[in-house]
Design a protein around this motif. Structure first.
Motif, mmCIF file in Angstrom:
data_model
loop_
_atom_site.group_PDB
_atom_site.id
_atom_site.type_symbol
_atom_site.label_atom_id
_atom_site.label_comp_id
_atom_site.label_asym_id
_atom_site.label_seq_id
_atom_site.Cartn_x
_atom_site.Cartn_y
_atom_site.Cartn_z
ATOM 1 N N LEU A 45 0.829 -1.202 0.000
ATOM 2 C CA LEU A 45 0.000 0.000 0.000
ATOM 3 C C LEU A 45 0.870 1.260 0.000
ATOM 4 C CD1 LEU A 45 -2.956 1.086 0.186
ATOM 5 C CD2 LEU A 45 -2.524 1.372 2.636
ATOM 6 N N HIS A 46 1.991 1.225 0.697
ATOM 7 C CA HIS A 46 2.894 2.376 0.733
ATOM 8 C C HIS A 46 3.364 2.737 -0.674
ATOM 9 C CE1 HIS A 46 5.728 5.190 2.409
ATOM 10 N NE2 HIS A 46 6.742 4.573 1.820
ATOM 11 N N LEU A 47 3.617 1.711 -1.501
ATOM 12 C CA LEU A 47 4.005 1.964 -2.888
ATOM 13 C C LEU A 47 2.818 2.440 -3.720
ATOM 14 C CD1 LEU A 47 6.302 -1.155 -3.495
ATOM 15 C CD2 LEU A 47 7.021 1.197 -3.032
ATOM 16 N N ALA A 84 -4.470 6.058 6.394
ATOM 17 C CA ALA A 84 -5.360 7.158 6.767
ATOM 18 C C ALA A 84 -5.862 7.904 5.541
ATOM 19 C CB ALA A 84 -4.640 8.122 7.706
ATOM 20 N N LEU A 85 -4.999 8.096 4.564
ATOM 21 C CA LEU A 85 -5.424 8.813 3.375
ATOM 22 C C LEU A 85 -6.122 7.893 2.374
ATOM 23 C CD1 LEU A 85 -3.722 11.696 1.631
ATOM 24 C CD2 LEU A 85 -4.521 9.816 0.227
ATOM 25 N N CYS A 86 -5.549 6.723 2.109
ATOM 26 C CA CYS A 86 -6.095 5.843 1.080
ATOM 27 C C CYS A 86 -7.445 5.252 1.482
ATOM 28 C CB CYS A 86 -5.112 4.720 0.779
ATOM 29 S SG CYS A 86 -3.576 5.277 0.013
ATOM 30 N N ASN A 87 -7.687 5.088 2.768
ATOM 31 C CA ASN A 87 -8.928 4.479 3.228
ATOM 32 C C ASN A 87 -10.146 5.247 2.753
ATOM 33 O OD1 ASN A 87 -10.440 2.555 4.698
ATOM 34 N ND2 ASN A 87 -10.620 3.968 6.414
ATOM 35 N N SER A 88 -10.033 6.569 2.684
ATOM 36 C CA SER A 88 -11.185 7.385 2.291
ATOM 37 C C SER A 88 -11.413 7.398 0.786
ATOM 38 C CB SER A 88 -10.989 8.827 2.793
ATOM 39 O OG SER A 88 -9.820 9.393 2.205
ATOM 40 N N SER A 89 -10.414 6.982 0.010
ATOM 41 C CA SER A 89 -10.536 7.051 -1.443
ATOM 42 C C SER A 89 -10.894 5.714 -2.078
ATOM 43 C CB SER A 89 -9.222 7.561 -2.048
ATOM 44 O OG SER A 89 -8.186 6.614 -1.873
ATOM 45 N N SER A 95 0.297 4.108 -2.717
ATOM 46 C CA SER A 95 -0.166 5.423 -2.299
ATOM 47 C C SER A 95 0.489 6.538 -3.102
ATOM 48 C CB SER A 95 0.125 5.634 -0.810
ATOM 49 O OG SER A 95 1.522 5.698 -0.566
ATOM 50 N N ARG A 96 1.537 6.223 -3.830
ATOM 51 C CA ARG A 96 2.178 7.230 -4.680
ATOM 52 C C ARG A 96 1.412 7.454 -5.977
ATOM 53 N NH1 ARG A 96 3.883 7.417 0.075
ATOM 54 N NH2 ARG A 96 6.046 7.977 0.420
ATOM 55 N N ARG A 97 0.432 6.610 -6.235
ATOM 56 C CA ARG A 97 -0.339 6.726 -7.473
ATOM 57 C C ARG A 97 -1.594 7.548 -7.251
ATOM 58 N NH1 ARG A 97 -0.153 0.193 -8.303
ATOM 59 N NH2 ARG A 97 2.100 -0.004 -8.565
ATOM 60 N N GLY A 98 -2.130 8.104 -8.307
ATOM 61 C CA GLY A 98 -3.359 8.880 -8.207
ATOM 62 C C GLY A 98 -4.490 8.059 -7.635
ATOM 63 N N GLY A 99 -5.166 8.606 -6.623
ATOM 64 C CA GLY A 99 -6.267 7.898 -5.996
ATOM 65 C C GLY A 99 -5.842 6.696 -5.192
#
Length: 390
Positions: free
Chosen positions: A223-225, A257-262, A227-231
């Motif tokens: 996921l850390h990798l 925290a950020l990706c969960n909402s998207s 998360s660098r992509r759009g959305g």
């Protein structure tokens, strides 16, 4: 006490045997060398008689060598002010003062998020809340397997969470190159629930690994990798396939925290109690194999297995998850051979040193043949049938 002359020789023999036995026990306990008792332990595998070896092994396996450093890491992250100079010195996961996450069209248009912006402040507060909650629940619970369907929840094919349901048949698909030796694709897809690992590619490999995916299981480095992509795009199996991951690094809660909402589909984290259970079980099997093969003292295991860096694999925890939520579990793509690649979809040939795959294979054999011999799991839990497909 007066001993009759006729029984004195017999008494002397018994006395010698008793003294020898006492000396042997003393040497075993003092030296901490339990390798010589392994054969005895294996011979008594079907008995419910505890031994010195069992007690020492279980106690040692229950010690988390990474506990101290992990606690310090969590406390540092929770207490750190993201506006401070200390934070800026610690942000190895950031880039030039900007957090390179894109959480949607607005963030993509504006570019990377500034670390001192209100947007990042809200993200940081959410990150600390997730991290505190995870750490608070990170403890050993022998009943976690019995509560798996409620604690972890299960997921149906449309990505909707369902609580308290068990699946009839589950397939856990590993990434070993041995999958290329047989056409298991249709058999894998015939299962009600299919779990795949670490976003392994299936395009072009369908006849070997199938095409159906019910759950994408990964470690948080993936996921850390992503998360660098759009959305935060991390969906090789489709956007409606739920994702579950274990936190390999506490700082990755920032990505969560950020990706969960998207995410359109659920993005879930393994229960920290399951994490602790898996760590103990794998360490137990690793120590057991180490003692049997080397005959070295128990304490020598740490220096030979990375100490605090030692960890279970994603596949091992995915299998334990399946055992907790499925009525029948089939395992594919776990194992190795001299003629097969480590991963069927890459050119990687070597295994990661922080895992003890052979010890995990020992665990899988016990899941198939003698599940009650697996330690740290409550007797109340009923293991489902498990089949390994080579």
């Amino acid at each position: 006490m007066v001993i009759k002359r006729s029984v004195r020789p017999l008494f002397s023999v018994l006395l010698v045997f008793a003294a020898a036995a006492a000396t042997l026990c003393f040497r075993v306990i003092v030296s901490g060398t339990f390798g010589d008792l392994l054969d005895v332990r294996d011979a008594r595998a079907t008995e419910n008689v505890p031994s010195v070896f069992d007690s020492a092994l279980l106690t040692f396996a229950a010690v988390d060598l990474a506990e101290k450093s992990l606690r310090q890491n969590v406390e540092q992250l929770v207490d750190m002010d993201f506006r401070s100079d200390d934070f800026n010195r610690q942000r190895s996961f950031l880039s030039a003062g900007r957090y390179r996450l894109h959480s949607g069209e607005r963030s993509v248009r504006r570019g990377p998020m500034d670390l001192r912006s209100p947007e990042f402040y809200n993200l940081w507060m959410k990150f600390r809340r997730y991290l505190r909650d995870w750490w608070r629940h990170r403890q050993y619970d022998p009943d976690v397997m019995s509560n798996m369907v409620n604690v972890l929840k299960t997921v149906n094919m449309t990505g909707v969470l369902e609580s308290g349901r068990r699946y009839r048949t589950c397939a856990v698909v590993g990434n070993s190159g041995i999958l290329l030796k047989s056409n298991q694709g249709k058999a894998i897809d015939s299962h009600e629930f299919v779990i795949r690992l670490n976003n392994a590619r299936i395009g072009g490999y369908e006849r070997f690994v199938g095409s159906k995916t019910s759950l994408s299981f990964m470690n948080s480095n993936i996921l850390h990798l992503c998360s660098r992509r759009g959305g935060c795009y991390c969906h090789p199996y489709g956007e409606n396939v739920p994702i579950m991951m274990y936190m390999s690094q506490p700082v990755h809660f920032l990505d969560y925290a950020l990706c969960n909402s998207s995410h359109k589909s659920p993005l879930m984290i393994t229960d920290p109690q399951l994490d602790v259970l898996c760590a103990r079980i794998v360490k137990y099997y690793s120590i057991k194999r180490f003692l049997k093969e080397t005959k070295k003292p128990l304490e020598a295991w740490s220096s030979n297995h990375g100490g605090p860096e030692f960890h279970y694999s994603s596949g091992m925890q995915a299998i334990m998850l399946a055992v907790g939520i499925c009525n029948k579990v089939s395992i594919y793509g776990f194992g190795k051979s001299d003629t097969a690649k480590h991963h069927y979809h890459t050119n990687q040939k070597t295994e990661l040193s922080l895992h003890d795959y052979q010890a995990e294979y020992d665990l899988y054999e016990d899941l198939v043949n003698t599940p009650k011999s697996i330690p740290f799991i409550s007797d109340k839990f009923k293991f489902p049938p498990v089949i390994i497909h080579r």
